[in-house]
Design an enzyme around this catalytic site. Structure first.
Site, PDB file in Angstrom:
ATOM      1  N   LYS A  40       0.813  -1.219   0.000  1.00 35.67           N
ATOM      2  CA  LYS A  40       0.000   0.000   0.000  1.00 35.67           C
ATOM      3  C   LYS A  40       0.849   1.272   0.000  1.00 35.67           C
ATOM      4  O   LYS A  40       0.576   2.181  -0.755  1.00 35.67           O
ATOM      5  CB  LYS A  40      -0.911   0.057   1.235  1.00 35.67           C
ATOM      6  CG  LYS A  40      -2.010  -0.965   1.267  1.00 35.67           C
ATOM      7  CD  LYS A  40      -3.027  -0.635   2.361  1.00 35.67           C
ATOM      8  CE  LYS A  40      -2.441  -0.599   3.766  1.00 35.67           C
ATOM      9  NZ  LYS A  40      -1.887  -1.873   4.236  1.00 35.67           N
TER      10      LYS A  40
ATOM     11  N   ARG B 285      -9.535   1.762   9.603  1.00 36.01           N
ATOM     12  CA  ARG B 285      -9.093   0.393   9.844  1.00 36.01           C
ATOM     13  C   ARG B 285     -10.148  -0.451  10.552  1.00 36.01           C
ATOM     14  O   ARG B 285      -9.931  -1.628  10.783  1.00 36.01           O
ATOM     15  CB  ARG B 285      -7.847   0.437  10.707  1.00 36.01           C
ATOM     16  CG  ARG B 285      -6.660  -0.284  10.053  1.00 36.01           C
ATOM     17  CD  ARG B 285      -5.479  -0.053  10.940  1.00 36.01           C
ATOM     18  NE  ARG B 285      -4.329  -0.850  10.639  1.00 36.01           N
ATOM     19  CZ  ARG B 285      -3.270  -0.418   9.984  1.00 36.01           C
ATOM     20  NH1 ARG B 285      -3.253   0.761   9.423  1.00 36.01           N
ATOM     21  NH2 ARG B 285      -2.218  -1.192   9.847  1.00 36.01           N
TER      22      ARG B 285
ATOM     23  N   ARG C 102      10.967  -7.530   4.737  1.00 32.21           N
ATOM     24  CA  ARG C 102      11.070  -6.096   4.978  1.00 32.21           C
ATOM     25  C   ARG C 102      11.649  -5.831   6.372  1.00 32.21           C
ATOM     26  O   ARG C 102      12.393  -4.872   6.570  1.00 32.21           O
ATOM     27  CB  ARG C 102       9.683  -5.442   4.858  1.00 32.21           C
ATOM     28  CG  ARG C 102       9.717  -3.936   5.033  1.00 32.21           C
ATOM     29  CD  ARG C 102       8.386  -3.302   4.722  1.00 32.21           C
ATOM     30  NE  ARG C 102       7.443  -3.403   5.818  1.00 32.21           N
ATOM     31  CZ  ARG C 102       6.187  -2.975   5.779  1.00 32.21           C
ATOM     32  NH1 ARG C 102       5.708  -2.448   4.683  1.00 32.21           N
ATOM     33  NH2 ARG C 102       5.394  -3.093   6.825  1.00 32.21           N
TER      34      ARG C 102
ATOM     35  N   ARG D  39      11.914  -2.772  11.229  1.00 30.18           N
ATOM     36  CA  ARG D  39      10.711  -2.331  11.945  1.00 30.18           C
ATOM     37  C   ARG D  39      10.427  -3.273  13.104  1.00 30.18           C
ATOM     38  O   ARG D  39      10.444  -4.483  12.948  1.00 30.18           O
ATOM     39  CB  ARG D  39       9.506  -2.312  10.995  1.00 30.18           C
ATOM     40  CG  ARG D  39       9.309  -0.972  10.337  1.00 30.18           C
ATOM     41  CD  ARG D  39       8.174  -1.000   9.350  1.00 30.18           C
ATOM     42  NE  ARG D  39       6.882  -1.315   9.942  1.00 30.18           N
ATOM     43  CZ  ARG D  39       5.723  -0.955   9.394  1.00 30.18           C
ATOM     44  NH1 ARG D  39       5.706  -0.271   8.281  1.00 30.18           N
ATOM     45  NH2 ARG D  39       4.590  -1.296   9.953  1.00 30.18           N
TER      46      ARG D  39
ATOM     47  N   ARG E 108      -0.926  -8.826  13.337  1.00 30.81           N
ATOM     48  CA  ARG E 108      -1.433  -7.738  12.497  1.00 30.81           C
ATOM     49  C   ARG E 108      -2.354  -8.282  11.404  1.00 30.81           C
ATOM     50  O   ARG E 108      -3.346  -7.656  11.045  1.00 30.81           O
ATOM     51  CB  ARG E 108      -0.275  -6.940  11.902  1.00 30.81           C
ATOM     52  CG  ARG E 108       0.438  -6.098  12.966  1.00 30.81           C
ATOM     53  CD  ARG E 108       1.786  -5.611  12.489  1.00 30.81           C
ATOM     54  NE  ARG E 108       1.692  -4.659  11.407  1.00 30.81           N
ATOM     55  CZ  ARG E 108       2.610  -4.499  10.464  1.00 30.81           C
ATOM     56  NH1 ARG E 108       3.688  -5.245  10.464  1.00 30.81           N
ATOM     57  NH2 ARG E 108       2.446  -3.612   9.526  1.00 30.81           N
TER      58      ARG E 108
HETATM   59  P1  AMP Z   1       0.751   0.618   9.191  1.00 25.78           P
HETATM   60  O1  AMP Z   1       2.033   1.254   8.802  1.00 25.78           O
HETATM   61  O2  AMP Z   1      -0.438   1.199   8.469  1.00 25.78           O
HETATM   62  O3  AMP Z   1       0.789  -0.882   9.086  1.00 25.78           O
HETATM   63  O4  AMP Z   1       0.508   0.972  10.735  1.00 25.78           O
HETATM   64  C1  AMP Z   1       1.420   0.551  11.736  1.00 25.78           C
HETATM   65  C2  AMP Z   1       0.721   0.476  13.063  1.00 25.78           C
HETATM   66  O5  AMP Z   1       0.192   1.756  13.429  1.00 25.78           O
HETATM   67  C3  AMP Z   1      -0.482  -0.456  13.105  1.00 25.78           C
HETATM   68  O6  AMP Z   1      -0.130  -1.797  13.322  1.00 25.78           O
HETATM   69  C4  AMP Z   1      -1.286   0.136  14.260  1.00 25.78           C
HETATM   70  O7  AMP Z   1      -0.711  -0.219  15.494  1.00 25.78           O
HETATM   71  C5  AMP Z   1      -1.074   1.621  14.068  1.00 25.78           C
HETATM   72  N1  AMP Z   1      -2.105   2.187  13.190  1.00 25.78           N
HETATM   73  C6  AMP Z   1      -1.937   2.692  11.939  1.00 25.78           C
HETATM   74  N2  AMP Z   1      -3.080   3.129  11.427  1.00 25.78           N
HETATM   75  C7  AMP Z   1      -4.035   2.911  12.368  1.00 25.78           C
HETATM   76  C8  AMP Z   1      -5.435   3.135  12.451  1.00 25.78           C
HETATM   77  N3  AMP Z   1      -6.111   3.669  11.419  1.00 25.78           N
HETATM   78  N4  AMP Z   1      -6.072   2.783  13.594  1.00 25.78           N
HETATM   79  C9  AMP Z   1      -5.412   2.253  14.630  1.00 25.78           C
HETATM   80  N5  AMP Z   1      -4.102   1.993  14.626  1.00 25.78           N
HETATM   81  C10 AMP Z   1      -3.400   2.314  13.503  1.00 25.78           C
END
Ligand code: AMP
Length: 193
Positions: free
Chosen positions: A14, A89, A128, A134, A145
Site C-alpha cells: 500500500k 481500519r 522487509r 521495523r 497484524r
Molecule cells: P501501518 O504502517 O499502516 O501498518 O501501521 C502501523 C501500526 O500503526 C499499526 O499496526 C497500528 O498499530 C497503528 N495504526 C496505523 N493506522 C491505524 C489506524 N487507522 N487505527 C489504529 N491503529 C493504527
C-alpha cells in the site's frame, strides 16, 4: 478533486503504491502508520502514547486516531483531495471519517483494495523486517497484524462495495505491474481518460 482510500493487508504494498498514486493525482498520501512512526521517532507525547500498541501490532484507540486524521485532513494541502493509507481500519473509523467529511460537504470518490495472498505477504513483511528493522515486523507480530486486519479491517471492503466505491486490484506482481493495474482502475473510477 479526488478523495481516495487504499485498503489491503499489511505488506500488500500500500505505502509504495500510495506514493505513486498521490504523485499522479497531485494529492497528499496520508498514512496514519507513518504519522505514528514519525512521532515515536521524535519522542513526542503522541509517540509515547502509541509506542507499545504499535509495536505489538494492535490498533491505536479510535478516539486518538480519528483526532489525528481530522487534524491532518483540515490542513490546506488536503482540501483538493487526499489518499488515505492505513485509515480507516475498522467500522468505527469508517463512521468517524464519514462524519469528518460530511461536516465540510466532502465525500469519498473511490476505495481501492489491493488483493493479495496472506501467506505471500507474511513472507514479504518478514523480508522487509530484515531490511528496515521495523519492530512490528517479527513473525509473531506480523501474524497478529494479519489477524487484526482479517477481523477488523477486511469488513470495510464489503461496506464500501455496498456504496459502489470499491475497486479491487490484484496486488501480486512487480511494483510497476501493480501500478499499471491501479492506474487503469482509478482512471476508470474517477473518469480520468
Ligand atoms: P501501518 O504502517 O499502516 O501498518 O501501521 C502501523 C501500526 O500503526 C499499526 O499496526 C497500528 O498499530 C497503528 N495504526 C496505523 N493506522 C491505524 C489506524 N487507522 N487505527 C489504529 N491503529 C493504527
Amino acid at each position: 478533486m479526488t478523495r481516495m482510500i487504499i485498503l489491503g493487508p499489511p505488506g500488500a504494498g500500500k505505502g509504495t503504491q500510495a506514493s505513486g498514486i498521490a504523485e499522479r493525482y497531485g494529492i497528499p498520501a496520508i498514512s496514519t502508520g507513518d504519522i505514528f512512526r514519525a512521532n515515536i521517532k521524535a519522542g513526542t507525547p503522541l509517540g509515547e502514547q502509541v509506542k507499545e500498541i504499535t509495536a505489538s501490532g494492535g490498533l491505536v484507540p479510535d478516539e486518538l486516531t480519528n483526532r489525528i486524521v481530522a487534524d491532518r485532513l483540515s490542513q490546506a494541502d488536503a482540501q483538493e483531495g487526499f489518499l488515505l493509507d492505513g485509515y480507516p481500519r475498522n467500522l468505527g473509523q469508517v463512521e468517524a471519517l464519514d462524519t469528518m467529511l460530511s461536516a465540510t460537504g466532502q465525500s469519498l470518490d473511490v476505495v481501492l483494495e489491493l488483493v493479495v495472498d496472506t501467506e505471500e505477504v507474511v513472507q514479504r513483511l518478514l523480508k522487509r523486517a530484515e531490511i528496515e528493522g521495523r519492530v512490528d515486523d517479527t513473525e509473531e507480530v506480523v501474524r497478529h497484524r494479519m489477524d487484526v486486519y482479517a477481523e477488523q479491517t477486511a469488513p470495510l471492503s464489503d461496506a464500501y462495495e455496498k456504496r459502489g466505491l470499491l475497486r479491487r486490484v490484484d496486488g501480486l506482481g512487480e511494483v510497476d505491474e501493480v501500478a499499471t493495474r491501479i492506474n487503469e482502475a482509478l482512471d476508470a473510477a474517477t473518469g480520468r481518460a
